[in-house]
Design an enzyme around this catalytic site. Structure first.
Site, short mmCIF file in Angstrom:
data_model
loop_
_atom_site.label_atom_id
_atom_site.label_comp_id
_atom_site.label_asym_id
_atom_site.label_seq_id
_atom_site.Cartn_x
_atom_site.Cartn_y
_atom_site.Cartn_z
N GLY A 159 31.04 42.39 33.31
CA GLY A 159 31.51 40.86 33.54
C GLY A 159 32.94 40.63 33.47
CG ASP A 187 36.57 36.89 35.18
OD1 ASP A 187 37.48 36.42 35.45
OD2 ASP A 187 35.65 36.65 34.37
CG HIS A 209 32.56 55.62 52.14
ND1 HIS A 209 33.55 56.55 51.65
CD2 HIS A 209 32.33 54.86 50.74
CE1 HIS A 209 33.71 56.49 50.40
NE2 HIS A 209 33.12 55.30 50.07
NE ARG A 237 43.22 54.81 45.16
CZ ARG A 237 42.09 55.34 45.33
NH1 ARG A 237 40.97 54.71 45.62
NH2 ARG A 237 41.59 56.40 44.51
CG ASP A 287 38.18 55.49 48.11
OD1 ASP A 287 38.61 56.12 47.09
OD2 ASP A 287 37.12 55.92 48.64
CD GLU A 295 40.80 59.13 45.77
OE1 GLU A 295 40.32 59.79 45.23
OE2 GLU A 295 40.17 58.56 46.92
CG HIS A 307 38.84 54.99 39.55
ND1 HIS A 307 40.18 55.06 39.82
CD2 HIS A 307 38.06 55.28 40.50
CE1 HIS A 307 40.29 55.14 41.23
NE2 HIS A 307 38.77 55.36 41.62
CG ASP A 308 38.22 58.73 41.16
OD1 ASP A 308 36.92 58.49 41.01
OD2 ASP A 308 38.99 58.39 42.19
CG ASP A 336 32.16 57.78 37.31
OD1 ASP A 336 31.77 56.66 36.74
OD2 ASP A 336 31.86 58.16 38.36
NE ARG A 344 35.06 54.94 37.20
CZ ARG A 344 34.40 55.05 38.42
NH1 ARG A 344 33.34 54.26 39.04
NH2 ARG A 344 34.62 56.10 39.19
#
Length: 519
Positions: free
Chosen positions: A48, A50, A123, A234, A236, A266, A350-351, A395, A399
């Site tokens: 949640g 934001d 994608h 950025r 992806d 990336e 995050h990866d 992951d 995160r």
């Protein structure tokens, strides 16, 4: 070819935010139950956070030393990380919608902060309207060429399988007319799902970027948000779009709207062809991350945690001072200096597993690594929460939600991070000066940042458990007195550089220092 990179980036300090996990504003209504903020994250739960929450925390970020934000995707999506886009022209309502992005941009820009968004143009999500249109209409849909669909599925002779059952391995035979391709996972999904999917994942249908209408749609998306006020993109998995002309056009269109827009890809490996001036300004500098982590960690490196992400497991190398210095020299020579100075230098993202988990929670490793980020060419990028000691494996554990209860913070780590970033902002030579190594001994290394104006900074780091004696070659400061920049816990004194340019230093264990001309 001319290399033209945005001037503001070399002076920037970035902060990467996953918006769902950073801060709740309390002003974006939740449509239903949210995952508890402080519980471990799951693959499908929403915390949640934001964009108004990000705006509320801009004072914290400014105090940290941040001047630019990199936000992972914000567009409407059915995934908490939002790499499954279903509407590229709408900010997700769970993040506050377009109005919340407007507030964030206005408040960030008022503070002199830039905002870079994540563009996922290889994608979409399976909820994307054009993909759904084909599922409903098959070959009758005018969007049938926006993706790579199996002819039999388009003709209704077999079903599309966007939601396959586990264990369902029914496939059509190989069609030599359209496969195999370089994309083996895509070939597999083509036969099994009825369409080509990124890495074979049903939720991620791969766009046909060779289609003129798709290209124009994506270019218009990039232009739209630049006109809205963002400061760059950025990109992806850009290497999945194997079309040099696509990215050349992307650059032309982006720069026509905003000549100072930052375009960063990336790409996890060395990629000189992408940084020759006609595509990207920079890439996420993972090769530097692997080198810095291995050096700073030494025997604290957790090989099991690193191995949870194949690139970190394979490429993070523990080196002594001389070996680390040689690797830095090599990395700094890979690209034109204008590119090197705007590389997005990071430790984790995050990866990947978080830095603290990679180094078994070692606080000294964080000090060494962040000092290096602050003093090497390129724009430092802090992954949200690293500065206060957030941990996490691969992951989704990396995160985790930001712990706003300050009692849970690593206060020393935060103070150190603020100090080294403040130092970087105060010293132009650390942002634009030339780089070279100056000497090494055991697990210690010294290097120099030197400006055309005669300014100089000497950086000395020691990743070992014993004090190290360094003899550094610093002709730029011959005969001058150098004084250490004030950093928490620093105990070096001012030193004189000999007339022949030799500087002798004793560097305490598991730390580092920066020396600048005194007076």
């Amino acid at each position: 070819m001319t290399i033209d990179t945005p001037d503001w980036v070399r002076d920037a300090v970035f902060y990467q935010i996953c918006p769902d996990r950073f801060a709740r504003s309390g002003r974006v209504p939740a449509p239903g139950p949210l995952e508890p903020w402080d519980e471990p994250p799951t693959g499908h739960g929403f915390k949640g956070g934001d964009l108004l929450g990000v705006a509320d925390r801009l004072p914290y970020l400014a105090d940290l030393g941040v001047t630019a934000l990199y936000l992972t995707p914000v567009f409407a999506s059915a995934s908490n990380h939002r790499y499954h886009t279903y509407d590229y022209l709408s900010v997700d309502p769970l993040l506050g919608g377009n109005d919340a992005l407007r507030v964030l941009l206005d408040e960030a820009h008022a503070r002199g902060m830039r905002v870079v968004l994540d563009g996922v143009f290889n994608h979409t999500g399976r909820g994307f309207w054009a993909f759904h249109h084909v599922l409903e209409n098959g070959a009758g849909s005018p969007y049938r060429d926006w993706f790579d669909f199996h002819p039999a599925a388009l003709a209704g002779r077999r079903p599309f399988r966007p939601y396959p059952w586990h264990g369902d391995h029914d496939e059509w035979p190989v069609d030599p007319a359209v496969e195999p391709t370089w994309d083996a996972k895509g070939d597999e999904s083509f036969r099994h799902l009825g369409y080509r999917a990124w890495w074979g994942l049903p939720a991620l249908p791969k766009l046909n970027t060779s289609n003129a209408e798709v290209r124009e749609f994506l270019m218009s998306v990039a232009e739209h948000w630049l006109r809205f006020g963002i400061d760059g993109w950025r990109l992806d998995v850009p290497t999945e779009i194997r079309d040099e002309a696509f990215w050349q056009e992307f650059r032309r269109r982006v720069r026509a709207v905003n000549p100072e827009a930052y375009i960063v890809g990336e790409i996890w490996h060395e990629c000189a062809e992408w940084l020759a001036g006609d595509r990207f300004d920079a890439v996420m500098n993972y090769p530097l991350a692997f080198a810095v982590i291995g050096y700073a960690a030494q025997d604290r490196l957790d090989r099991i945690v690193a191995g949870l992400q194949h690139e970190y497991g394979r490429n993070t190398v523990v080196r002594d001072g001389a070996g680390f210095g040689a690797e830095l020299e090599r990395l700094m020579r890979l690209y034109d200096p204008a590119v090197t100075h705007v590389q997005l230098n990071l430790l984790d993202s995050h990866d990947s597993p978080r830095f603290r988990s990679l180094v078994r929670g070692d606080a000294a490793a964080w000090r060494i690594a962040t000092l290096l980020l602050a003093t090497l060419p390129g724009a430092p990028c802090i992954y949200y929460g690293d500065e206060v000691g957030v941990e996490g494996d691969h992951d989704p554990d990396c995160r985790r939600a930001f712990p706003w209860d300050e009692r849970r913070w690593d206060r020393d780590g935060l103070a150190w991070t603020k100090a080294v970033l403040r130092m970087r902002h105060a010293a132009p030579v650390l942002r634009g000066g030339a780089f070279r190594t100056a000497g090494a001994a055991g697990l210690a290394l010294g290097f120099v940042r030197a400006g055309d104006d005669g300014d100089v900074a000497v950086v000395a780091v020691n990743a070992g458990d014993q004090s190290a004696e360094l003899d550094l070659d610093v002709p730029e400061a011959a005969g001058r007195r150098l004084a250490p920049v004030s950093l928490p816990g620093g105990d070096l004194s001012a030193v004189d550089v000999a007339p022949d340019g030799v500087l002798r230093l004793t560097v305490p264990p598991r730390t580092g220092a920066v020396l600048r001309p005194a007076g």
